[in-house]
Design a protein around this motif. Structure first.
Motif, PDB file in Angstrom:
ATOM      1  N   LYS A  11      46.846  37.630  23.385  1.00  0.00           N
ATOM      2  CA  LYS A  11      47.432  36.315  23.611  1.00  0.00           C
ATOM      3  C   LYS A  11      47.002  35.821  24.985  1.00  0.00           C
ATOM      4  CE  LYS A  11      51.907  38.007  25.370  1.00  0.00           C
ATOM      5  NZ  LYS A  11      53.364  37.979  25.159  1.00  0.00           N
ATOM      6  N   ARG A  12      46.980  34.524  25.132  1.00  0.00           N
ATOM      7  CA  ARG A  12      46.538  33.923  26.384  1.00  0.00           C
ATOM      8  C   ARG A  12      47.586  34.119  27.472  1.00  0.00           C
ATOM      9  NH1 ARG A  12      43.997  27.882  27.408  1.00  0.00           N
ATOM     10  NH2 ARG A  12      44.329  27.833  29.666  1.00  0.00           N
ATOM     11  N   ARG A  13      47.095  34.507  28.630  1.00  0.00           N
ATOM     12  CA  ARG A  13      47.937  34.522  29.829  1.00  0.00           C
ATOM     13  C   ARG A  13      47.125  33.955  30.973  1.00  0.00           C
ATOM     14  NH1 ARG A  13      49.267  38.664  33.669  1.00  0.00           N
ATOM     15  NH2 ARG A  13      48.488  40.322  32.313  1.00  0.00           N
ATOM     16  N   ASP A  14      47.616  32.875  31.566  1.00  0.00           N
ATOM     17  CA  ASP A  14      46.910  32.239  32.668  1.00  0.00           C
ATOM     18  C   ASP A  14      47.228  32.941  33.976  1.00  0.00           C
ATOM     19  OD1 ASP A  14      45.591  29.605  31.620  1.00  0.00           O
ATOM     20  OD2 ASP A  14      47.526  29.715  30.622  1.00  0.00           O
ATOM     21  N   VAL A  15      46.187  33.199  34.750  1.00  0.00           N
ATOM     22  CA  VAL A  15      46.313  33.812  36.079  1.00  0.00           C
ATOM     23  C   VAL A  15      45.921  32.742  37.083  1.00  0.00           C
ATOM     24  CG1 VAL A  15      45.545  35.666  37.589  1.00  0.00           C
ATOM     25  CG2 VAL A  15      45.726  36.062  35.110  1.00  0.00           C
ATOM     26  N   TRP A  16      46.841  32.382  37.965  1.00  0.00           N
ATOM     27  CA  TRP A  16      46.642  31.230  38.831  1.00  0.00           C
ATOM     28  C   TRP A  16      46.194  31.582  40.244  1.00  0.00           C
ATOM     29  CZ3 TRP A  16      46.458  26.426  36.924  1.00  0.00           C
ATOM     30  CH2 TRP A  16      46.969  26.226  35.622  1.00  0.00           C
ATOM     31  N   ASP A  17      46.549  32.768  40.715  1.00  0.00           N
ATOM     32  CA  ASP A  17      46.119  33.135  42.067  1.00  0.00           C
ATOM     33  C   ASP A  17      44.605  33.324  42.094  1.00  0.00           C
ATOM     34  OD1 ASP A  17      48.653  33.034  43.072  1.00  0.00           O
ATOM     35  OD2 ASP A  17      48.975  35.206  43.072  1.00  0.00           O
ATOM     36  N   PRO A  18      43.953  32.991  43.215  1.00  0.00           N
ATOM     37  CA  PRO A  18      42.489  33.089  43.277  1.00  0.00           C
ATOM     38  C   PRO A  18      42.002  34.535  43.170  1.00  0.00           C
ATOM     39  CG  PRO A  18      43.356  31.743  45.073  1.00  0.00           C
ATOM     40  CD  PRO A  18      44.525  32.408  44.436  1.00  0.00           C
ATOM     41  N   ILE A  19      40.871  34.687  42.523  1.00  0.00           N
ATOM     42  CA  ILE A  19      40.167  35.968  42.491  1.00  0.00           C
ATOM     43  C   ILE A  19      38.730  35.695  42.902  1.00  0.00           C
ATOM     44  CG2 ILE A  19      39.541  35.790  40.036  1.00  0.00           C
ATOM     45  CD1 ILE A  19      40.048  38.869  39.899  1.00  0.00           C
ATOM     46  N   ASN A  20      38.173  36.587  43.721  1.00  0.00           N
ATOM     47  CA  ASN A  20      36.865  36.394  44.333  1.00  0.00           C
ATOM     48  C   ASN A  20      35.851  37.350  43.709  1.00  0.00           C
ATOM     49  OD1 ASN A  20      36.089  35.927  47.933  1.00  0.00           O
ATOM     50  ND2 ASN A  20      35.253  34.959  46.122  1.00  0.00           N
ATOM     51  N   THR A  21      34.588  37.040  43.867  1.00  0.00           N
ATOM     52  CA  THR A  21      33.533  37.853  43.258  1.00  0.00           C
ATOM     53  C   THR A  21      33.651  39.345  43.582  1.00  0.00           C
ATOM     54  OG1 THR A  21      32.098  35.917  43.490  1.00  0.00           O
ATOM     55  CG2 THR A  21      31.049  37.999  42.884  1.00  0.00           C
ATOM     56  N   PRO A  22      33.853  39.751  44.854  1.00  0.00           N
ATOM     57  CA  PRO A  22      33.919  41.190  45.126  1.00  0.00           C
ATOM     58  C   PRO A  22      35.111  41.887  44.473  1.00  0.00           C
ATOM     59  CG  PRO A  22      33.510  39.943  47.142  1.00  0.00           C
ATOM     60  CD  PRO A  22      33.895  38.954  46.092  1.00  0.00           C
ATOM     61  N   ASP A  23      36.108  41.112  44.019  1.00  0.00           N
ATOM     62  CA  ASP A  23      37.280  41.710  43.384  1.00  0.00           C
ATOM     63  C   ASP A  23      37.031  42.108  41.937  1.00  0.00           C
ATOM     64  OD1 ASP A  23      38.672  40.978  45.753  1.00  0.00           O
ATOM     65  OD2 ASP A  23      39.195  39.023  44.897  1.00  0.00           O
ATOM     66  N   LEU A  24      35.998  41.561  41.318  1.00  0.00           N
ATOM     67  CA  LEU A  24      35.847  41.716  39.871  1.00  0.00           C
ATOM     68  C   LEU A  24      35.553  43.151  39.454  1.00  0.00           C
ATOM     69  CD1 LEU A  24      33.833  38.485  38.956  1.00  0.00           C
ATOM     70  CD2 LEU A  24      36.309  38.818  39.130  1.00  0.00           C
ATOM     71  N   LEU A  25      34.596  43.802  40.094  1.00  0.00           N
ATOM     72  CA  LEU A  25      34.247  45.160  39.692  1.00  0.00           C
ATOM     73  C   LEU A  25      35.372  46.154  39.988  1.00  0.00           C
ATOM     74  CD1 LEU A  25      32.366  47.156  38.414  1.00  0.00           C
ATOM     75  CD2 LEU A  25      31.107  47.328  40.574  1.00  0.00           C
TER      76      LEU A  25
ATOM     77  N   GLY B 171      51.418  42.416  33.865  1.00  0.00           N
ATOM     78  CA  GLY B 171      51.756  41.035  33.523  1.00  0.00           C
ATOM     79  C   GLY B 171      52.181  40.192  34.693  1.00  0.00           C
ATOM     80  N   ARG B 172      51.822  40.607  35.911  1.00  0.00           N
ATOM     81  CA  ARG B 172      52.230  39.864  37.106  1.00  0.00           C
ATOM     82  C   ARG B 172      51.065  39.064  37.671  1.00  0.00           C
ATOM     83  NH1 ARG B 172      53.364  42.887  41.321  1.00  0.00           N
ATOM     84  NH2 ARG B 172      52.699  44.944  40.592  1.00  0.00           N
ATOM     85  N   GLU B 173      51.377  38.190  38.634  1.00  0.00           N
ATOM     86  CA  GLU B 173      50.351  37.451  39.354  1.00  0.00           C
ATOM     87  C   GLU B 173      49.668  38.355  40.373  1.00  0.00           C
ATOM     88  OE1 GLU B 173      48.486  34.974  39.737  1.00  0.00           O
ATOM     89  OE2 GLU B 173      49.199  33.499  38.293  1.00  0.00           O
ATOM     90  N   LEU B 174      48.559  37.869  40.927  1.00  0.00           N
ATOM     91  CA  LEU B 174      47.751  38.695  41.815  1.00  0.00           C
ATOM     92  C   LEU B 174      48.340  38.840  43.207  1.00  0.00           C
ATOM     93  CD1 LEU B 174      44.189  37.312  40.957  1.00  0.00           C
ATOM     94  CD2 LEU B 174      45.467  39.143  39.824  1.00  0.00           C
ATOM     95  N   ASP B 175      49.186  37.907  43.606  1.00  0.00           N
ATOM     96  CA  ASP B 175      49.714  37.879  44.978  1.00  0.00           C
ATOM     97  C   ASP B 175      48.569  37.830  45.978  1.00  0.00           C
ATOM     98  OD1 ASP B 175      51.661  37.788  46.964  1.00  0.00           O
ATOM     99  OD2 ASP B 175      51.797  39.973  47.122  1.00  0.00           O
ATOM    100  N   ASN B 176      47.597  36.963  45.681  1.00  0.00           N
ATOM    101  CA  ASN B 176      46.422  36.789  46.526  1.00  0.00           C
ATOM    102  C   ASN B 176      46.328  35.313  46.880  1.00  0.00           C
ATOM    103  OD1 ASN B 176      43.923  37.599  47.779  1.00  0.00           O
ATOM    104  ND2 ASN B 176      42.848  36.623  46.075  1.00  0.00           N
ATOM    105  N   GLU B 177      46.452  34.990  48.148  1.00  0.00           N
ATOM    106  CA  GLU B 177      46.595  33.591  48.529  1.00  0.00           C
ATOM    107  C   GLU B 177      45.286  32.833  48.557  1.00  0.00           C
ATOM    108  OE1 GLU B 177      48.955  30.856  51.826  1.00  0.00           O
ATOM    109  OE2 GLU B 177      48.749  33.015  52.149  1.00  0.00           O
TER     110      GLU B 177
END
Length: 494
Positions: A334-348, A375-381
């Motif tokens: 099911k779809r879950r939207d993640v709103w906090d930013p995620i950066n390229t180095p975080d992906l791997l 199921g929580r947000e990233l807490d990344n500003e």
């Protein structure tokens, strides 16, 4: 009447493109939450597909039924940010989990160090079969050679960063006359529009390796320009004169922008069809629940927003990318939207964490797997955006400049070498038309965002020096005329 016809045409296209596997309700509604064994990983990378050009993101022009349906079963990252919005730097940052000034790839066609700790090596060490198909852009060229010479040569085995199955071209944008080099450096040709045979190769790889954990990286070349080279049946799906443009395309360029957009969308819809074929096989082979399926892009394309094309700029059309992660076994369908930013180095690091693999100390990105699985947000500003060295289509003489900035959920703040340059409230001003950086009433906000930026620069060891300092440190030569600039180029372009 014409509008109704266009709607009918779009509906027919959706029906035509949507693979039969999406109708497999029983498979889709599986409640299995604890798949056995390590998950497979299928990582699909598009080149220059901006975040805004998605049906699920609200673009009513585009026909992307398979991606839109994938989004309904995935984590949908609303603020995925390219740390450097250009090809090779993004790829190196993703492959290593490092920032570009750490691994040295902040400029196209420079080599990723052979000894780098990378995605392919880590999954291979964990017992995975590893395969790579498509564009690479991490091998570079010999010093003193033409900067694009390495794009037509095979990548030596020791430079393949842990990937064994290998059907790769360093770089090409001729999608209908495309070749690659196999594991033995033998030159082979893709027949027709290369997205489709590359996807067929990926499907074969999945079927051959379905009994063991595998990592498959499928790297398509489009929708990177040239914009008008998609197959005719997909180009015919778009009437340029009817396309709605973003609100920051200058009126004088709107006809040109519509034509470019029609060609760009045609590539996207062809790729959507290929993605549907790939997902259909994952379902039919019974692999979906225990497969982490990722779809993303390395950067966006301005597509005449603000009157320019392509990437490198710090505006959203350039820096924001689509990012979908589906893993039914642990993240549900099911779809879950993640709103906090995620950066390229975080992906791997995050992907390693989702797969239960250890994140090596060499990686600078954050591992957000635990909060995502809970199921929580990233807490990344904020996510960092950088351009240590402008080059090629945005070289100094064309208005390019060094910059550093941050993108939060709501704001964009950017500095160049002269000081604060851009400040946007992206919720109130989604087309980034109103620069607030010099307005006194926003000085406190600017100071706060500048503080976030300075913190990120300190954490990553980035002194924000002029471009020449980094070129000299890494022993790089500028390509062709990239080093040429007016003495006061920053003031001229402000």
């Amino acid at each position: 009447m014409i509008g109704n016809f266009h709607g009918i045409l779009k509906s027919l296209a959706v029906i035509f493109l949507l693979p039969l596997f999406w109708s497999c309700q029983k498979a889709r509604e599986s409640d299995e939450t604890s798949p056995q064994g390590p998950p497979n990983v299928i990582f699909v990378l598009a080149d220059q597909w901006r975040a805004q050009a998605m049906g699920y993101a609200g673009d009513e022009n585009i026909i992307t039924p398979n991606i839109d349906r994938l989004a309904q079963e995935s984590l949908v990252f609303q603020n995925a940010v390219a740390v450097v919005p250009v090809c090779a730097p993004w790829r190196a940052s993703f492959m290593t989990g490092q920032y570009p000034l750490t691994n040295g790839l902040f400029y196209n066609d420079k080599p990723l160090p052979t000894e780098a700790v990378t995605m392919g090596k880590l999954f291979k060490e964990a017992g995975y079969q590893t395969g790579y198909i498509g564009k690479w852009h991490l091998n570079g060229h010999e010093r003193g050679e033409d900067p694009f010479s390495g794009r037509n040569k095979p990548v030596p085995r020791e430079r393949r960063q842990g990937f064994d199955y290998w059907k790769v071209r360093e770089v090409t944008h001729d999608y209908t006359n495309s070749y690659y080099f196999d594991e033995n450096d033998e030159k082979q040709f893709w027949e027709g529009y290369d997205v489709f045979p590359q996807t067929d190769s990926a499907i074969s790889y999945i079927r051959q390796n379905k009994e063991t954990p595998f990592l498959l990286f499928l790297s398509w070349g489009p929708p990177h320009d040239p914009y008008f080279s998609a197959p005719k049946e997909y180009r015919d799906m778009y009437d340029a004169s009817r396309l709605q443009l973003r609100g920051n395309v200058p009126e004088s360029l709107q006809d040109s922008a519509q034509n470019v957009l029609a060609g760009y969308y045609a590539h996207c819809t062809a790729m959507d069809k290929a993605l549907g074929d790939l997902l259909e096989v994952v379902e039919k082979e019974g692999l979906a629940d225990n497969t982490v399926f990722v779809f993303t892009s390395d950067h966006g394309d301005m597509l005449m927003s603000k009157g320019v094309l392509k990437k490198q700029r710090p505006w959203d059309e350039s820096i924001m990318v689509p990012l979908l992660i589906r893993y039914p076994g642990k993240l549900q369908r099911k779809r879950r939207d993640v709103w906090d930013p995620i950066n390229t180095p975080d992906l791997l690091p995050t992907l390693l964490g989702i797969c239960g693999l250890e994140v090596p100390e060499s990686m600078e990105g954050e591992d957000f797997s635990a909060v995502l699985l809970e199921g929580r947000e990233l807490d990344n500003e904020a996510a960092l955006i950088t351009l240590p060295v402008p080059f090629h289509e945005w070289q100094f003489m064309n208005g390019g400049r060094e910059y550093r900035g941050v993108r939060t959920r709501k704001y964009t703040f950017v500095r160049d070498l002269l000081g604060p340059w851009l400040l946007y409230d992206n919720e109130q001003d989604p087309y980034q038309q109103h620069n607030l950086v010099d307005m006194p009433q926003f000085s406190q906000l600017g100071d706060y965002l500048d503080g976030l930026l300075q913190k990120r620069l300190k954490e990553t060891g980035d002194e924000f020096l002029p471009a020449d300092a980094y070129m000299e440190k890494w022993g790089y030569l500028y390509d062709r005329n990239d080093s040429l600039r007016h003495e006061n180029y920053l003031e001229i372009n402000r």
